[in-house]
Design an enzyme around this catalytic site. Structure first.
Site, mmCIF file in Angstrom:
data_model
loop_
_atom_site.group_PDB
_atom_site.id
_atom_site.type_symbol
_atom_site.label_atom_id
_atom_site.label_comp_id
_atom_site.label_asym_id
_atom_site.label_seq_id
_atom_site.Cartn_x
_atom_site.Cartn_y
_atom_site.Cartn_z
ATOM 1 N N HIS A 96 11.120 -5.797 2.479
ATOM 2 C CA HIS A 96 9.905 -5.509 1.837
ATOM 3 C C HIS A 96 8.880 -6.323 1.801
ATOM 4 C CE1 HIS A 96 9.015 -0.288 2.369
ATOM 5 N NE2 HIS A 96 10.760 -1.398 2.488
ATOM 6 N N ASP A 128 3.475 -12.096 -0.815
ATOM 7 C CA ASP A 128 3.018 -11.066 -1.609
ATOM 8 C C ASP A 128 3.664 -10.782 0.070
ATOM 9 O OD1 ASP A 128 3.666 -8.238 -2.112
ATOM 10 O OD2 ASP A 128 1.777 -8.413 -4.007
HETATM 11 P P1 ADQ Z 1 5.082 -4.174 -4.220
HETATM 12 O O1 ADQ Z 1 5.208 -5.630 -4.449
HETATM 13 O O2 ADQ Z 1 5.476 -2.873 -5.193
HETATM 14 O O3 ADQ Z 1 6.055 -3.758 -3.302
HETATM 15 P P2 ADQ Z 1 2.150 -3.923 -3.807
HETATM 16 O O4 ADQ Z 1 2.279 -3.378 -2.099
HETATM 17 O O5 ADQ Z 1 0.904 -3.617 -3.502
HETATM 18 O O6 ADQ Z 1 3.340 -4.087 -4.354
HETATM 19 O O7 ADQ Z 1 2.614 -2.189 -4.174
HETATM 20 C C1 ADQ Z 1 2.608 -1.116 -5.073
HETATM 21 C C2 ADQ Z 1 2.398 0.089 -5.214
HETATM 22 O O8 ADQ Z 1 2.601 0.526 -6.440
HETATM 23 C C3 ADQ Z 1 0.725 0.350 -4.712
HETATM 24 O O9 ADQ Z 1 0.892 1.642 -4.088
HETATM 25 C C4 ADQ Z 1 0.425 0.640 -6.580
HETATM 26 O O10 ADQ Z 1 -1.143 1.884 -5.871
HETATM 27 C C5 ADQ Z 1 1.053 0.967 -6.910
HETATM 28 N N1 ADQ Z 1 0.638 0.944 -8.561
HETATM 29 C C6 ADQ Z 1 0.828 -0.331 -8.925
HETATM 30 N N2 ADQ Z 1 0.519 -0.803 -10.158
HETATM 31 C C7 ADQ Z 1 0.246 0.433 -10.403
HETATM 32 C C8 ADQ Z 1 -0.792 1.554 -11.712
HETATM 33 N N3 ADQ Z 1 -1.030 0.511 -13.122
HETATM 34 N N4 ADQ Z 1 -0.843 2.806 -11.449
HETATM 35 C C9 ADQ Z 1 -0.128 3.341 -10.449
HETATM 36 N N5 ADQ Z 1 0.033 2.729 -9.683
HETATM 37 C C10 ADQ Z 1 0.494 1.513 -10.046
HETATM 38 C C11 ADQ Z 1 6.634 -4.407 -2.210
HETATM 39 C C12 ADQ Z 1 6.711 -5.496 -1.679
HETATM 40 C C13 ADQ Z 1 4.931 -5.417 -1.031
HETATM 41 C C14 ADQ Z 1 5.248 -3.949 -0.370
HETATM 42 C C15 ADQ Z 1 5.815 -3.544 -0.483
HETATM 43 C C16 ADQ Z 1 6.104 -2.129 0.327
HETATM 44 O O11 ADQ Z 1 6.690 -6.720 -2.811
HETATM 45 O O12 ADQ Z 1 4.784 -6.616 -0.897
HETATM 46 O O13 ADQ Z 1 3.838 -4.248 0.119
HETATM 47 O O14 ADQ Z 1 6.248 -3.258 -0.996
HETATM 48 O O15 ADQ Z 1 6.402 -2.695 1.568
#
Ligand code: ADQ
Length: 454
Positions: free
Chosen positions: A155, A362
């Protein structure tokens, strides 16, 4: 149809919850279709507890989890996964802890988990392992005689060779990865970095998608992850989300809202983002009193020192910016350390004229996709997106920025503030086409189809 076994560090809920994201829901759906098994850590740390497997079956899907003890949690999870692999794979050698004890703990937990899963497997199972916590898991299953199809999806980014080779034992990790039948990466760039390592560092060869090295062969491809686009858009347009949004809009007196939503992590570029906002206020006085920046960043990995530091840095910066620019009736920046529900998130995105997503590095970044999917097609907001997120390459209709270029991001914010509605609609329609075509269900289906054929 063969049974699907998903292995991931955290095991998601089998029933939907207000906080379950698109990925957890998509995996749970795939497991339901194939009456599957989801295996991993329970999320609990139990000192001196017997390593006992806990199982639970809901609607044909079984959840099987193990606790970690305190040492395992320190060395495997906080240590090797989050203080070594996470920073290194995100190009932060300066924050990477190279500690043999962490590596040993990582191997031990991977082996213990593989030993617990092996007896649960059936002959025709297809096994899908997720993410950097479990790089050697497949090789350990193979050593226990497991012959079933084994796939792995990373990921996070796969770094360039010059960074990756700074990791002691890098060759052992890649050798372990070659025990899988299929490896999936987020983007072509990650895939190219991996191929480069195999071909030039490991002396391997390639035959189309298939790589050969260490006497092993693996299919390596990019599978960019998506979100549950249609459902998320629907949720953002629901009456409840609209009511939430109207309340929030009234609270900021209809000012133009800029929103950022991230786990509180040093890869997300939060200090640089705060500085860019400050630069907007410095360079464009017409923004004073007219914009409001809301950053939501729930604490994550709160017991790892690097995360404590970033939290302190942000609090100082937020205080400084507000102290410098706030007026009696205007708070320029609001910074909230809390998670919110998916529906609240959808409403918040929809009422925000600008989505500011500026990670320094990311794998993909799903927030960028969620923000775009939540917009009102008739009056959409503008996504300002880092070129160093996987989604930055997939979403060229966003305003693509370099997050290190503080003045450049401030300029992009100013452009976004004044963008004409026609251009906003065009960009949004472009973004939505890609998001609808490549949603999370398609990602799941594509990966599993490739694994069936690998
Ligand atoms: P993350 O590093 O966690 O994931 P991201 O892809 O942005 O990053 O996903 C975060 C998720 O958490 C999103 O669905 C977002 O809506 C949710 N989220 C964040 N802050 C929140 C809050 N305050 N309240 C509720 N929900 C919140 C890892 C990798 C990424 C990759 C994903 C999926 O680092 O690059 O995109 O896995 O493969």
């Amino acid at each position: 149809m063969s049974r699907l076994v998903v292995v991931s560090n955290r095991v998601g809920p089998l029933r939907g919850t207000a906080r379950a994201g698109g990925l957890a829901v998509a995996l749970a759906e795939a497991l339901q279709r194939r009456r599957g098994l989801w295996f991993g850590w329970s999320g609990e740390v139990a000192e001196n507890a017997e390593p006992r497997l806990q199982t639970q079956t809901v609607g044909g899907v079984t959840r099987a989890t193990l606790d970690l003890n305190q040492t395992e949690h320190d060395d495997y999870y906080n240590g090797y996964a989050n203080r070594c692999l996470w920073p290194l794979f995100h190009y932060r050698l300066d924050l990477t802890a190279f500690d043999r004890r962490f590596y040993d703990g990582y191997q031990r937990v991977n082996r213990r988990f593989a030993q617990a899963l092996a007896p649960l497997l059936r002959d025709d199972d297809v096994i899908w392992v997720h993410d950097y916590h479990l790089l050697p898991f497949g090789e350990m299953l193979r050593a226990m005689g497991v012959r079933q199809k084994l796939g792995f999806f990373l990921h996070i980014p796969f770094p360039v060779r010059e960074i990756f080779t700074a990791l002691p034992g890098h060759d052992r990790l890649v050798r372990a990865l070659l025990a899988y039948d299929l490896i999936g990466f987020q983007t072509d760039t990650d895939l190219q970095c991996f191929r480069d390592y195999v071909l030039r560092e490991a002396g391997g060869s390639a035959d189309g998608d298939t790589l050969h090295a260490y006497g092993r062969s693996v299919v390596a491809r990019a599978f960019p992850i998506g979100i549950d686009t249609a459902q998320f858009a629907q949720m953002a347009a629901s009456d409840e989300a609209r009511r939430d949004a109207a309340r929030l809009r009234a609270a900021i007196f209809n000012r133009v809202q800029i929103v950022g939503v991230d786990r509180l992590d040093y890869t997300k570029g939060l200090p640089e983002r705060f500085l860019s906002y400050q630069k907007l206020l410095e360079d464009y006085p017409d923004a004073h009193g007219q914009v409001s920046f809301l950053q939501i960043a729930p604490t994550s990995r709160g017991d790892v020192p690097e995360y404590i530091n970033i939290r302190q840095e942000l609090e100082t910066l937020a205080g400084h910016i507000n102290g410098r620019f706030a007026q009696l009736d205007w708070t320029p920046l609001r910074y909230i350390n809390r998670a919110i529900t998916r529906r609240q998130l959808a409403g918040l995105y929809r009422m925000s004229r600008i989505g500011l997503v500026t990670p320094l590095r990311d794998g993909m970044n799903l927030v960028a996709k969620e923000y775009a999917a939540a917009q009102d097609p008739a009056d959409p907001g503008v996504l300002v997106l880092s070129r160093f997120a996987g989604s930055g390459r997939q979403m060229p209709a966003a305003l693509i920025v370099n997050p290190y270029d503080i003045a450049g991001v401030a300029e992009a914010l100013q452009t976004a503030r004044h963008m004409a509605i026609e251009e906003r609609r065009e960009r949004h329609a472009d973004l939505m086409r890609g998001l609808l075509e490549n949603d999370v269900t398609r990602w799941c289906d594509d990966f599993l189809a490739a694994l069936d054929h690998a």
